[in-house]
Structures are given as structure tokens and as C-alpha cells.
Scaffold this active site. Structure first.
Site, PDB file in Angstrom:
ATOM      1  N   SER A  11      52.796  17.969  13.906  1.00 22.52           N
ATOM      2  CA  SER A  11      53.042  16.534  13.734  1.00 22.52           C
ATOM      3  C   SER A  11      54.359  16.227  13.045  1.00 22.52           C
ATOM      4  CB  SER A  11      51.896  15.890  12.948  1.00 22.52           C
ATOM      5  OG  SER A  11      51.827  16.416  11.635  1.00 22.52           O
ATOM      6  N   ASP A  60      41.200  21.425  10.423  1.00 23.39           N
ATOM      7  CA  ASP A  60      41.741  21.932   9.168  1.00 23.39           C
ATOM      8  C   ASP A  60      41.709  23.449   9.233  1.00 23.39           C
ATOM      9  OD1 ASP A  60      42.324  22.739   6.593  1.00 23.39           O
ATOM     10  OD2 ASP A  60      40.695  21.628   5.640  1.00 23.39           O
ATOM     11  N   ASN A  87      52.210  27.614  12.777  1.00 23.99           N
ATOM     12  CA  ASN A  87      53.208  26.979  11.922  1.00 23.99           C
ATOM     13  C   ASN A  87      52.604  26.265  10.725  1.00 23.99           C
ATOM     14  OD1 ASN A  87      55.826  25.364  11.326  1.00 23.99           O
ATOM     15  ND2 ASN A  87      54.310  23.786  11.785  1.00 23.99           N
ATOM     16  N   SER A 140      57.970  33.273   5.638  1.00 22.04           N
ATOM     17  CA  SER A 140      58.985  32.607   4.818  1.00 22.04           C
ATOM     18  C   SER A 140      59.834  33.656   4.133  1.00 22.04           C
ATOM     19  CB  SER A 140      58.307  31.723   3.767  1.00 22.04           C
ATOM     20  OG  SER A 140      59.221  31.308   2.770  1.00 22.04           O
ATOM     21  N   TYR A 153      52.146  31.008  -2.719  1.00 24.77           N
ATOM     22  CA  TYR A 153      52.764  30.833  -1.406  1.00 24.77           C
ATOM     23  C   TYR A 153      53.349  32.150  -0.894  1.00 24.77           C
ATOM     24  CZ  TYR A 153      55.846  28.789   2.171  1.00 24.77           C
ATOM     25  OH  TYR A 153      56.490  28.470   3.345  1.00 24.77           O
ATOM     26  N   ALA A 155      52.472  35.172  -1.717  1.00 23.62           N
ATOM     27  CA  ALA A 155      51.382  36.082  -1.374  1.00 23.62           C
ATOM     28  C   ALA A 155      50.821  35.762   0.005  1.00 23.62           C
ATOM     29  CB  ALA A 155      50.278  35.989  -2.421  1.00 23.62           C
ATOM     30  N   SER A 156      50.641  34.484   0.297  1.00 18.92           N
ATOM     31  CA  SER A 156      50.094  34.098   1.599  1.00 18.92           C
ATOM     32  C   SER A 156      51.048  34.457   2.733  1.00 18.92           C
ATOM     33  CB  SER A 156      49.778  32.595   1.628  1.00 18.92           C
ATOM     34  OG  SER A 156      50.956  31.812   1.641  1.00 18.92           O
ATOM     35  N   LYS A 157      52.340  34.269   2.507  1.00 14.50           N
ATOM     36  CA  LYS A 157      53.312  34.534   3.561  1.00 14.50           C
ATOM     37  C   LYS A 157      53.599  36.023   3.724  1.00 14.50           C
ATOM     38  CE  LYS A 157      54.010  30.343   5.005  1.00 14.50           C
ATOM     39  NZ  LYS A 157      53.651  29.949   6.382  1.00 14.50           N
TER      40      LYS A 157
END
Length: 241
Positions: A11, A60, A87, A140, A153, A155-157
Site C-alpha cells: 500500500s 496481518d 516486503n 535490511s 529489527y 534480529a528479525s532481518k
């Protein structure tokens, strides 16, 4: 027959630019959103204006059962997509000692669990098409190098990179490529509050990247020209790393 690509978080920002670019390249687009229906509808309108077909899908990523249900409905009506662009994601930045449990959980559930929640229902239907495919996940520069104030962030990426490299091995013989794109500082709503001059001084090219530049990299990885590229992390960061 025209192939279809699902773009999550389409979006706004990189997702919107990617949906438009892939439509220009001849793909039909499934435009995913969670809360910004107006933004998603505008992107879908642009896809249709480019002469491609498209549709909206809402869920979600952090909600596994809702994601699975939405994707199973999509599969039942339209079949498996040729490609998936992962994304969608979020940040909740702050020094690690000040992070709340929810800051950690929400970022990991959305960014990393979201990889599993989206790909798991789709992967076998994509394999069973026997036509190859493309999976591109957004990581990232923080996932490669780390970043102060972004332990959750990063850690997630970083987890996305490990997942991509492993899944690429599993799907290579099925002609489904799996790659990651690692943006640096890209001009989006997420960068509006950054100290621009200070940040640009850290970038060798001395400017922010654009969403179209990231979208072009993703589009290349979805193209026939990238059929022998898999298990890679492509950085788009102006020389920061």
C-alpha cells in the site's frame, strides 16, 4: 499466460513501488495490505491502468491463522502465484534496555514469523505448478551489520537472511529462486524523522535511495534474466556496506 506475483505491504513505500514496477514488467499483481486500504486501492488502480490484472488481499502477517485462511482462499480461487515479494514489516526502535516485551514480540512476529506465515501455505502449491517461481524477501542493512537502537529489527532481518539462504537450497531443484534484497536508507515515511544531513554524511553516495531503485532490483530478481541467481542477498545502500 500471464504470471501473478503477490506483494506484501504494497500500500505504500517500497511495496507500492515494487507492485507498480512488476506490473510494468508484465505481471499481474496481488496487492496485500493490513490497514491502509485506500493506499492499496490506489496501487491496484495503477496496476490496472498499466494494463495488468490485480486484486486486493488483506491480512496481518503476525496473525498466523488469519494469514493462512486468507491465502488458502486465494489459492482456492486463483491458484498459486508465480512469485511472492515479502516486503511488509515494521520497526519499534529504541535502546535495548528500554525495549518493552511487546516491542520485541511485535517486530519479530511481523517481520520474521511473517516469512513463515506467508510462505508456508504457498510453497507446496508453487512447487506443484511445476513452472518455477520467484521468492524475494526484504531484509535490511541492519540485518547484515546491525544498528544501534534496532536490536529487535536487526534480529528479525538477520533471521530473514538465514531463512532465505536455507529455503533457496530446498527449492533450487524446483526452479524456484529465493533471494533477499537489503535496502540501506531509502526515502520513505520511515525516514521522515531522521536527521537528514547527519544520515547522508554516513552514506558514500551522500543521498537516500529511492523506492524505485529498490523495486528495480526486486524486479530483476523476478525476471527470466535472474533464473540462475538464488540464495543471494543483494544490497541497495549507496555503498554503506
Amino acid at each position: 499466460m500471464t504470471e501473478t506475483i503477490l506483494v506484501t505491504g504494497a500500500s505504500k513505500g517500497i511495496g507500492a513501488a515494487t507492485a507498480r514496477r512488476l506490473a510494468k514488467d508484465g505481471f499481474d499483481i496481488v496487492v496485500h495490505y493490513h490497514s491502509d486500504r485506500d493506499g492499496a486501492q490506489k496501487v491496484l488502480d495503477d496496476v490496472i491502468a498499466l494494463g495488468r490484472a490485480g486484486r486486493l488481499i488483506r491480512f496481518d502477517l503476525a496473525d498466523r491463522s488469519a494469514t493462512r485462511l486468507a491465502l488458502e482462499n486465494e489459492l482456492g480461487e486463483y491458484g498459486a502465484p508465480y512469485g511472492v515479494i515479502l516486503n511488509a514489516g515494521l520497526t519499534r526502535d529504541g535502546p535495548f534496555p528500554a525495549l518493552e516485551d511487546d516491542d520485541w514480540d511485535r517486530v519479530l512476529h511481523t517481520n520474521l514469523d511473517g516469512f513463515y506465515n506467508v510462505i508456508k501455505p504457498l510453497v507446496m502449491p508453487m512447487v506443484q505448478r511445476r513452472k518455477g517461481g520467484r521468492i524475494v524477501a526484504l531484509t535490511s542493512i541492519a540485518g547484515i551489520a546491525g544498528n544501534r537502537g534496532q536490536v529487535n529489527y536487526a534480529a528479525s532481518k538477520a533471521g530473514i537472511i538465514g531463512a532465505v539462504k536455507s529455503l533457496a537450497l530446498e527449492l533450487a531443484k524446483r526452479k524456484i529462486t529465493v533471494n533477499a534484497v537489503a535496502p540501506g536508507v531509502i526515502a520513505t515515511q520511515m525516514t521522515d524523522d531522521l536527521p537528514e544531513d547527519e544520515v547522508k554524511a554516513m552514506i558514500p553516495m551522500r543521498r537516500y535511495g529511492t523506492t524505485d531503485e529498490v523495486a528495480a532490483t526486486i524486479a530483476f530478481l523476478c525476471s527470466a534474466d535472474a533464473s540462475y541467481i538464488t540464495r543471494q542477498v543483494i544490497s541497495v545502500n549507496g555503498g554503506m556496506l
